[in-house]
Motif scaffolding. Sequence first.
Motif, PDB file in Angstrom:
ATOM      1  N   SER A  92       0.837  -1.200   0.000  1.00  0.00           N
ATOM      2  CA  SER A  92       0.000   0.000   0.000  1.00  0.00           C
ATOM      3  C   SER A  92       0.873   1.251   0.000  1.00  0.00           C
ATOM      4  CB  SER A  92      -0.894   0.031   1.237  1.00  0.00           C
ATOM      5  OG  SER A  92      -1.767  -1.082   1.277  1.00  0.00           O
ATOM      6  N   THR A  93       0.308   2.357  -0.421  1.00  0.00           N
ATOM      7  CA  THR A  93       0.976   3.654  -0.325  1.00  0.00           C
ATOM      8  C   THR A  93       0.292   4.478   0.753  1.00  0.00           C
ATOM      9  OG1 THR A  93      -0.426   4.691  -2.014  1.00  0.00           O
ATOM     10  CG2 THR A  93       1.606   3.614  -2.767  1.00  0.00           C
ATOM     11  N   ILE A  94       1.075   5.284   1.437  1.00  0.00           N
ATOM     12  CA  ILE A  94       0.525   6.119   2.499  1.00  0.00           C
ATOM     13  C   ILE A  94      -0.507   7.092   1.941  1.00  0.00           C
ATOM     14  CG2 ILE A  94       1.057   7.869   4.232  1.00  0.00           C
ATOM     15  CD1 ILE A  94       1.982   5.095   5.017  1.00  0.00           C
ATOM     16  N   SER A  95      -0.260   7.641   0.777  1.00  0.00           N
ATOM     17  CA  SER A  95      -1.190   8.628   0.221  1.00  0.00           C
ATOM     18  C   SER A  95      -2.573   8.038  -0.015  1.00  0.00           C
ATOM     19  CB  SER A  95      -0.638   9.202  -1.088  1.00  0.00           C
ATOM     20  OG  SER A  95      -0.483   8.179  -2.065  1.00  0.00           O
ATOM     21  N   ASN A  96      -2.628   6.747  -0.311  1.00  0.00           N
ATOM     22  CA  ASN A  96      -3.921   6.104  -0.570  1.00  0.00           C
ATOM     23  C   ASN A  96      -4.575   5.550   0.690  1.00  0.00           C
ATOM     24  OD1 ASN A  96      -3.841   6.595  -3.333  1.00  0.00           O
ATOM     25  ND2 ASN A  96      -2.804   4.667  -3.776  1.00  0.00           N
ATOM     26  N   THR A  97      -3.812   5.427   1.773  1.00  0.00           N
ATOM     27  CA  THR A  97      -4.340   4.742   2.951  1.00  0.00           C
ATOM     28  C   THR A  97      -4.183   5.541   4.241  1.00  0.00           C
ATOM     29  OG1 THR A  97      -2.224   3.594   3.357  1.00  0.00           O
ATOM     30  CG2 THR A  97      -3.839   2.479   1.938  1.00  0.00           C
ATOM     31  N   ILE A 134      11.273  10.326  17.710  1.00  0.00           N
ATOM     32  CA  ILE A 134      11.917   9.085  17.288  1.00  0.00           C
ATOM     33  C   ILE A 134      12.106   9.131  15.779  1.00  0.00           C
ATOM     34  CG2 ILE A 134      11.765   6.577  17.221  1.00  0.00           C
ATOM     35  CD1 ILE A 134      10.111   6.620  19.701  1.00  0.00           C
ATOM     36  N   THR A 135      13.344   8.969  15.361  1.00  0.00           N
ATOM     37  CA  THR A 135      13.693   9.006  13.943  1.00  0.00           C
ATOM     38  C   THR A 135      14.395   7.701  13.598  1.00  0.00           C
ATOM     39  OG1 THR A 135      14.057  11.393  14.149  1.00  0.00           O
ATOM     40  CG2 THR A 135      14.875  10.334  12.157  1.00  0.00           C
ATOM     41  N   GLY A 136      14.112   7.159  12.429  1.00  0.00           N
ATOM     42  CA  GLY A 136      14.740   5.889  12.130  1.00  0.00           C
ATOM     43  C   GLY A 136      14.690   5.472  10.682  1.00  0.00           C
ATOM     44  N   TYR A 137      15.268   4.328  10.442  1.00  0.00           N
ATOM     45  CA  TYR A 137      15.365   3.722   9.122  1.00  0.00           C
ATOM     46  C   TYR A 137      14.731   2.336   9.187  1.00  0.00           C
ATOM     47  CZ  TYR A 137      18.815   7.423   8.573  1.00  0.00           C
ATOM     48  OH  TYR A 137      19.430   8.637   8.530  1.00  0.00           O
ATOM     49  N   MET A 138      14.157   1.898   8.071  1.00  0.00           N
ATOM     50  CA  MET A 138      13.409   0.648   8.109  1.00  0.00           C
ATOM     51  C   MET A 138      13.300   0.031   6.713  1.00  0.00           C
ATOM     52  SD  MET A 138       9.509   2.134   8.398  1.00  0.00           S
ATOM     53  CE  MET A 138       8.933   3.399   7.233  1.00  0.00           C
ATOM     54  N   ASP A 139      12.916  -1.220   6.702  1.00  0.00           N
ATOM     55  CA  ASP A 139      12.455  -1.875   5.482  1.00  0.00           C
ATOM     56  C   ASP A 139      10.936  -1.726   5.486  1.00  0.00           C
ATOM     57  OD1 ASP A 139      11.548  -3.534   3.475  1.00  0.00           O
ATOM     58  OD2 ASP A 139      12.723  -5.280   4.089  1.00  0.00           O
ATOM     59  N   GLN A 140      10.446  -0.741   4.769  1.00  0.00           N
ATOM     60  CA  GLN A 140       9.025  -0.402   4.886  1.00  0.00           C
ATOM     61  C   GLN A 140       8.104  -1.466   4.294  1.00  0.00           C
ATOM     62  OE1 GLN A 140       9.287   3.410   2.966  1.00  0.00           O
ATOM     63  NE2 GLN A 140       8.436   2.661   1.038  1.00  0.00           N
ATOM     64  N   THR A 141       8.632  -2.356   3.462  1.00  0.00           N
ATOM     65  CA  THR A 141       7.774  -3.401   2.905  1.00  0.00           C
ATOM     66  C   THR A 141       7.296  -4.360   4.002  1.00  0.00           C
ATOM     67  OG1 THR A 141       9.633  -4.894   2.396  1.00  0.00           O
ATOM     68  CG2 THR A 141       8.994  -3.297   0.704  1.00  0.00           C
ATOM     69  N   LYS A 142       8.031  -4.425   5.122  1.00  0.00           N
ATOM     70  CA  LYS A 142       7.653  -5.331   6.210  1.00  0.00           C
ATOM     71  C   LYS A 142       6.460  -4.809   7.008  1.00  0.00           C
ATOM     72  CE  LYS A 142      12.295  -7.326   6.828  1.00  0.00           C
ATOM     73  NZ  LYS A 142      11.930  -8.697   6.453  1.00  0.00           N
ATOM     74  N   VAL A 143       6.111  -3.525   6.823  1.00  0.00           N
ATOM     75  CA  VAL A 143       4.916  -2.970   7.471  1.00  0.00           C
ATOM     76  C   VAL A 143       3.893  -2.560   6.406  1.00  0.00           C
ATOM     77  CG1 VAL A 143       5.980  -2.283   9.646  1.00  0.00           C
ATOM     78  CG2 VAL A 143       6.061  -0.716   7.688  1.00  0.00           C
ATOM     79  N   ASN A 144       3.843  -3.362   5.342  1.00  0.00           N
ATOM     80  CA  ASN A 144       2.802  -3.278   4.306  1.00  0.00           C
ATOM     81  C   ASN A 144       2.890  -2.054   3.406  1.00  0.00           C
ATOM     82  OD1 ASN A 144       1.717  -5.708   5.033  1.00  0.00           O
ATOM     83  ND2 ASN A 144      -0.055  -4.864   6.123  1.00  0.00           N
ATOM     84  N   MET A 145       4.014  -1.343   3.386  1.00  0.00           N
ATOM     85  CA  MET A 145       4.176  -0.223   2.462  1.00  0.00           C
ATOM     86  C   MET A 145       4.848  -0.698   1.179  1.00  0.00           C
ATOM     87  SD  MET A 145       5.403   2.815   5.067  1.00  0.00           S
ATOM     88  CE  MET A 145       5.657   3.972   3.691  1.00  0.00           C
ATOM     89  N   ALA A 146       4.436  -0.130   0.066  1.00  0.00           N
ATOM     90  CA  ALA A 146       5.095  -0.420  -1.199  1.00  0.00           C
ATOM     91  C   ALA A 146       6.557   0.005  -1.114  1.00  0.00           C
ATOM     92  CB  ALA A 146       4.395   0.310  -2.341  1.00  0.00           C
ATOM     93  N   GLY A 151       5.993   8.127   0.516  1.00  0.00           N
ATOM     94  CA  GLY A 151       5.357   8.266   1.806  1.00  0.00           C
ATOM     95  C   GLY A 151       4.482   9.474   1.999  1.00  0.00           C
ATOM     96  N   GLY A 152       4.229   9.766   3.247  1.00  0.00           N
ATOM     97  CA  GLY A 152       3.356  10.857   3.624  1.00  0.00           C
ATOM     98  C   GLY A 152       3.300  11.012   5.118  1.00  0.00           C
ATOM     99  N   GLU A 153       2.329  11.802   5.574  1.00  0.00           N
ATOM    100  CA  GLU A 153       2.276  12.207   6.969  1.00  0.00           C
ATOM    101  C   GLU A 153       0.952  11.827   7.612  1.00  0.00           C
ATOM    102  OE1 GLU A 153       0.743  15.799   7.695  1.00  0.00           O
ATOM    103  OE2 GLU A 153       1.837  16.305   9.504  1.00  0.00           O
TER     104      GLU A 153
END
Length: 386
Positions: A92-97, A134-146, A151-153
């Motif tokens: 999913s994309t943040i803008s759509n969800t 809290i600021t960080g780096y991640m593999d966003q695909t593991k939390v259902n992001m494309a 991204g978005g806010e």
Amino acid sequence: MALSALFALSAASYVVAQGGLATFPATPLASKHFAYPSGIPEQAGPEQLARGDQAGYNICNSTTEGPDSKCQTSFVNSIDDFCLWAPISPDSTISNTEGEEVAWCTKKGHGTRLIPAGTLTGVQLLKTPAYIQITGYMDQTKVNMAGDDDGGEMDPHGQDLRGNPIGGLMYSNGFPSNGGNNQTYQQVIEWVNFMGSNSFCLKVCDPAGTNPAGYCQHTLDRIGCAYNAPSNAPDGTFEVCDSDNMDVPGIYTVNGQTFSYSEPPETLGAITTIPYQPRVPASSNCVTYQSTALYTDLLAASAAPSSSSVSSTASGSASSVVVTQSSSGASHAATSTPGASAGPSASVPSSGSGPAPTGSSNGAARMGLSFFGGVVGIAFSILYFA
């Protein structure tokens, strides 16, 4: 969302009809107050409005915990106990969800989904007089992001004042104003969470602090972490630091003169220039941890057989470092042992067992590039949109 104009609307505008449904609620989400846990409703945004219904629920416990949870009550307590907003469904994309995101947490006991082990590759928590960041780096695909989502806010306002996600609530036990009592959870009224480009920033403002609406303002939603939550967070490092406050987002000083920046409307196209570079506040007293010592619940979940829910007592023997903040602002370590209750776990004074910090800056002040520093930072940050 960039909503400054909405706050000038009269009360009558809250009943503007759209397709037979009102556009705005009678009471904005940011004006609703719910004591934890007894005062939390099933849904904080139950209004039947034009934008749609709340996708999840706010009463969350062991019966809702697991990979299919739609819990929309989130927490920011410490470096090993926080939640991010992320989509319900994969790719999913943040803008759509953005209106439907659910809480993904680093610790059991909140009734949410758990962030999969290995998702977080670097995390920095800054404790300031006005907010926790809290600021960080991640593999966003593991939390259902494309994987390619810029991204978005998310924030408690949104285009219809019902929040992104709709009905999303935030709580914390990390502020000095609760007297260091980590069993007392305060509702955070002003907060902001950017997700995208395999990175994130999450800022929650102390309800009893100075200018929470200013430090956690949400009108610069298109220019990302670099301008809303500047830091020198390094990937591959997990650390907690004391920090000065940042400048209020959008406020900057040149040659002693103070200026204010506002985002142009999206109808004018992409933001290609910004008249200032945000100041990264000085940080100090940084303590470094091993991720394996912090996120024991995530490691245990990845090693355990698949289950739709796990009893909160199952992790009762696991301890992890919790960094809390005293009224003086100094950091200290304590072990946290989840209890049998469905609510968030509480920390107890350390007895010397459990994981220990791996390093400290010994109080030296730290300055660095912004999280998305320099020209590259601007290029990344202008891709954010809500």
